[in-house]
Design an enzyme around this catalytic site. Structure first.
Site, PDB file in Angstrom:
ATOM      1  N   ASP A 144      23.665  33.545  68.871  1.00  0.00           N
ATOM      2  CA  ASP A 144      23.830  34.786  69.646  1.00  0.00           C
ATOM      3  C   ASP A 144      22.805  34.840  70.785  1.00  0.00           C
ATOM      4  OD1 ASP A 144      25.841  35.653  67.864  1.00  0.00           O
ATOM      5  OD2 ASP A 144      24.302  36.300  66.452  1.00  0.00           O
ATOM      6  N   HIS A 149      25.134  39.164  62.503  1.00  0.00           N
ATOM      7  CA  HIS A 149      25.894  38.121  63.202  1.00  0.00           C
ATOM      8  C   HIS A 149      27.391  38.328  63.007  1.00  0.00           C
ATOM      9  CE1 HIS A 149      27.013  34.329  64.963  1.00  0.00           C
ATOM     10  NE2 HIS A 149      27.640  33.980  63.846  1.00  0.00           N
TER      11      HIS A 149
HETATM   12  P1  NAD Z   1      34.117  22.634  59.024  1.00  0.00           P
HETATM   13  O1  NAD Z   1      35.401  22.958  58.353  1.00  0.00           O
HETATM   14  O2  NAD Z   1      34.121  21.731  60.194  1.00  0.00           O
HETATM   15  O3  NAD Z   1      33.142  22.016  57.980  1.00  0.00           O
HETATM   16  C1  NAD Z   1      32.961  22.623  56.753  1.00  0.00           C
HETATM   17  C2  NAD Z   1      32.329  21.578  55.882  1.00  0.00           C
HETATM   18  O4  NAD Z   1      31.855  22.197  54.711  1.00  0.00           O
HETATM   19  C3  NAD Z   1      33.287  20.453  55.500  1.00  0.00           C
HETATM   20  O5  NAD Z   1      32.686  19.230  55.849  1.00  0.00           O
HETATM   21  C4  NAD Z   1      33.432  20.645  54.025  1.00  0.00           C
HETATM   22  O6  NAD Z   1      33.641  19.435  53.346  1.00  0.00           O
HETATM   23  C5  NAD Z   1      32.088  21.270  53.675  1.00  0.00           C
HETATM   24  N1  NAD Z   1      32.083  21.944  52.399  1.00  0.00           N
HETATM   25  C6  NAD Z   1      33.020  22.757  51.870  1.00  0.00           C
HETATM   26  N2  NAD Z   1      32.641  23.154  50.645  1.00  0.00           N
HETATM   27  C7  NAD Z   1      31.446  22.584  50.411  1.00  0.00           C
HETATM   28  C8  NAD Z   1      30.545  22.609  49.333  1.00  0.00           C
HETATM   29  N3  NAD Z   1      30.805  23.304  48.221  1.00  0.00           N
HETATM   30  N4  NAD Z   1      29.417  21.916  49.436  1.00  0.00           N
HETATM   31  C9  NAD Z   1      29.139  21.215  50.552  1.00  0.00           C
HETATM   32  N5  NAD Z   1      29.939  21.151  51.610  1.00  0.00           N
HETATM   33  C10 NAD Z   1      31.088  21.826  51.532  1.00  0.00           C
HETATM   34  O7  NAD Z   1      33.407  24.043  59.392  1.00  0.00           O
HETATM   35  P2  NAD Z   1      32.239  24.284  60.449  1.00  0.00           P
HETATM   36  O8  NAD Z   1      32.794  24.466  61.784  1.00  0.00           O
HETATM   37  O9  NAD Z   1      31.200  23.245  60.247  1.00  0.00           O
HETATM   38  O10 NAD Z   1      31.687  25.730  59.976  1.00  0.00           O
HETATM   39  C11 NAD Z   1      30.959  25.845  58.787  1.00  0.00           C
HETATM   40  C12 NAD Z   1      30.526  27.282  58.585  1.00  0.00           C
HETATM   41  O11 NAD Z   1      29.570  27.671  59.578  1.00  0.00           O
HETATM   42  C13 NAD Z   1      31.655  28.292  58.701  1.00  0.00           C
HETATM   43  O12 NAD Z   1      31.521  29.272  57.709  1.00  0.00           O
HETATM   44  C14 NAD Z   1      31.444  28.907  60.068  1.00  0.00           C
HETATM   45  O13 NAD Z   1      31.993  30.193  60.171  1.00  0.00           O
HETATM   46  C15 NAD Z   1      29.943  28.926  60.130  1.00  0.00           C
HETATM   47  N6  NAD Z   1      29.369  29.064  61.481  1.00  0.00           N
HETATM   48  C16 NAD Z   1      28.314  29.889  61.625  1.00  0.00           C
HETATM   49  C17 NAD Z   1      27.717  30.042  62.862  1.00  0.00           C
HETATM   50  C18 NAD Z   1      26.530  30.940  63.038  1.00  0.00           C
HETATM   51  O14 NAD Z   1      26.204  31.286  64.174  1.00  0.00           O
HETATM   52  N7  NAD Z   1      25.819  31.310  61.988  1.00  0.00           N
HETATM   53  C19 NAD Z   1      28.229  29.334  63.954  1.00  0.00           C
HETATM   54  C20 NAD Z   1      29.290  28.480  63.766  1.00  0.00           C
HETATM   55  C21 NAD Z   1      29.873  28.343  62.508  1.00  0.00           C
HETATM   56  C1  LMR Z   2      30.103  31.865  66.002  1.00  0.00           C
HETATM   57  O1  LMR Z   2      29.480  32.870  66.355  1.00  0.00           O
HETATM   58  O2  LMR Z   2      30.550  31.047  66.820  1.00  0.00           O
HETATM   59  C2  LMR Z   2      30.255  31.581  64.542  1.00  0.00           C
HETATM   60  O3  LMR Z   2      29.848  32.652  63.771  1.00  0.00           O
HETATM   61  C3  LMR Z   2      31.609  31.086  64.167  1.00  0.00           C
HETATM   62  C4  LMR Z   2      32.667  32.135  64.319  1.00  0.00           C
HETATM   63  O4  LMR Z   2      33.429  32.313  63.360  1.00  0.00           O
HETATM   64  O5  LMR Z   2      32.771  32.737  65.368  1.00  0.00           O
END
Ligand code: NAD
Ligand code: LMR
Length: 340
Positions: free
Chosen positions: A169, A196
């Site tokens: 953010d 967030h």
């Molecule tokens: P993705 O689908 O690309 O990857 C998810 C991964 O998690 C996969 O590799 C999967 O195998 C793994 N996984 C699932 N269950 C698991 C477990 N029990 N143990 C270990 N690994 C496991 O998703 P992504 O784009 O990498 O997003 C991941 C998370 O991060 C989502 O919840 C997304 O919303 C969040 N996110 C948060 C922010 C933030 O600003 N905080 C930003 C972007 C994404």
């Molecule tokens: C973001 O801010 O990009 C992450 O929290 C992923 C989402 O779901 O938007």
């Protein structure tokens, strides 16, 4: 609070002094791939452990060939892989979980991700209870309280070691405001407080000259900028059209967050960042977790939690809208662990 500058600072530090702390970082799932690459390039990392239910060994073998001094090892769920990844970790980053698809809110991820984060937290509480934990998995407003409850149940909760990663953010606010104001992003550090997700994301644009001008002018430009910062995640989800949410900018933000902890642990003074922590600021309103500027201790843990500072009346309104949502999100996380 600004990624590129901090990484450069880390590089300068690491080449001019020797790191005091052995920094073993574990990344559990998710944005792991680009985040792991950036962490392999960080000279403050000595060991990098990757855990995922699939592909971690391959990613680690690949990343490990980058010729930086740290070692990268990958683990799957077989043969106690999670525990092996966590063994000796000083910083644990948790991005594991489902990303959004268009039309979903972050809260729609709760059912899928709450148990994933709970299970990973239970292992961390057992194997590395003293590690600093950065939670990326959404919905962050709820997954951080989930980790807190798991650690409480295990009798090892230390609120100064638990962080929700809201850095993206801050990165977005810097990128979007500098685009309007014509400033350099590195000089455009916007504090973003609250939580967030959508209305819980509260950018304090008035606290820097470039933003103050936009706030005072008000109108459509301000409204559109605030909306873009609050809903920047949706912009990426929509553009990816079903293939997930932000991963590359998140890796950048996650690497920056981790770098802040490592720099503090390696003797840098006055490391300060906006992050979602257990906070006294709005506890009287039932909001136990809140993101505001936090000064880190020399241990890379939460030190001083700073109040939000002076707010423009428009920001005061945003804060008032944030608190009830945040309270509900936190309660959902706490209730999940009470029931499960
Ligand atoms: P993705 O689908 O690309 O990857 C998810 C991964 O998690 C996969 O590799 C999967 O195998 C793994 N996984 C699932 N269950 C698991 C477990 N029990 N143990 C270990 N690994 C496991 O998703 P992504 O784009 O990498 O997003 C991941 C998370 O991060 C989502 O919840 C997304 O919303 C969040 N996110 C948060 C922010 C933030 O600003 N905080 C930003 C972007 C994404
Ligand atoms: C973001 O801010 O990009 C992450 O929290 C992923 C989402 O779901 O938007």
């Amino acid at each position: 609070m600004f990624a590129a500058r901090q990484t450069t600072q880390s590089l300068k530090r690491a080449f001019s002094t020797s790191a005091k702390a052995q920094s073993h970082v574990a990344v559990l799932g998710g944005i792991g791939q680009p985040l792991s690459l950036l962490l392999k390039l960080n000279p403050l990392v000595t060991k990098l452990s990757l855990y995922d239910i699939r592909l971690a060994a391959g990613v680690a073998a690949d990343v490990d060939h980058c010729n930086t001094p740290s070692k990268c090892v990958g683990f799957g769920p077989e043969d106690g892989g999670l525990e092996k990844a966590l063994e000796g970790a000083e910083v644990i980053i948790i991005p594991a979980g489902m990303p959004r698809k268009p039309g979903m809110t972050r809260d729609d991820l709760f059912n899928a991700n709450a148990s994933i984060v709970r299970d990973l937290a239970q292992a961390a509480a057992k194997v590395a209870p003293k590690a600093r934990i950065g939670v990326i998995a959404n919905p962050v407003n709820s997954t951080v309280p989930i980790v807190a409850e798991v650690f409480k149940a295990a009798g090892v909760y230390d609120p100064t070691r638990l962080f929700g990663v809201t850095t993206l953010d801050i990165v977005r606010a810097s990128a979007f405001l500098s685009g309007i104001a014509g400033t350099h992003p590195k000089d455009t550090n916007v504090p973003v407080v609250g939580g967030h997700s959508g209305p819980t994301i509260v950018p304090l644009l008035s606290q820097l000259p470039a933003g103050k001008k936009v706030v005072e002018e008000g109108g459509e430009t301000l409204a559109a900028l605030v909306k873009r910062i609050q809903f920047g995640g949706d912009e990426v989800v929509k553009a990816k059209d079903g293939a997930g949410s932000a991963t590359l900018s998140m890796a950048y933000a996650g690497a920056d967050f981790t770098d802040s902890l490592l720099r503090a642990m390696n003797g840098e003074k006055n490391v300060k960042l906006c992050t979602y922590v257990e906070s006294p600021l709005y506890k009287d309103q039932g909001v136990d977790f809140f993101s505001s500027p936090v000064s880190l201790t020399a241990e890379g843990t939460v030190g001083t939690i700073h109040p939000v500072g002076e707010l423009h009346p428009t920001e005061q309104k945003l804060l008032e809208a944030c608190l009830p949502d945040l309270k509900k999100n936190i309660a959902a996380g706490t209730a999940f662990i009470a029931k499960n």
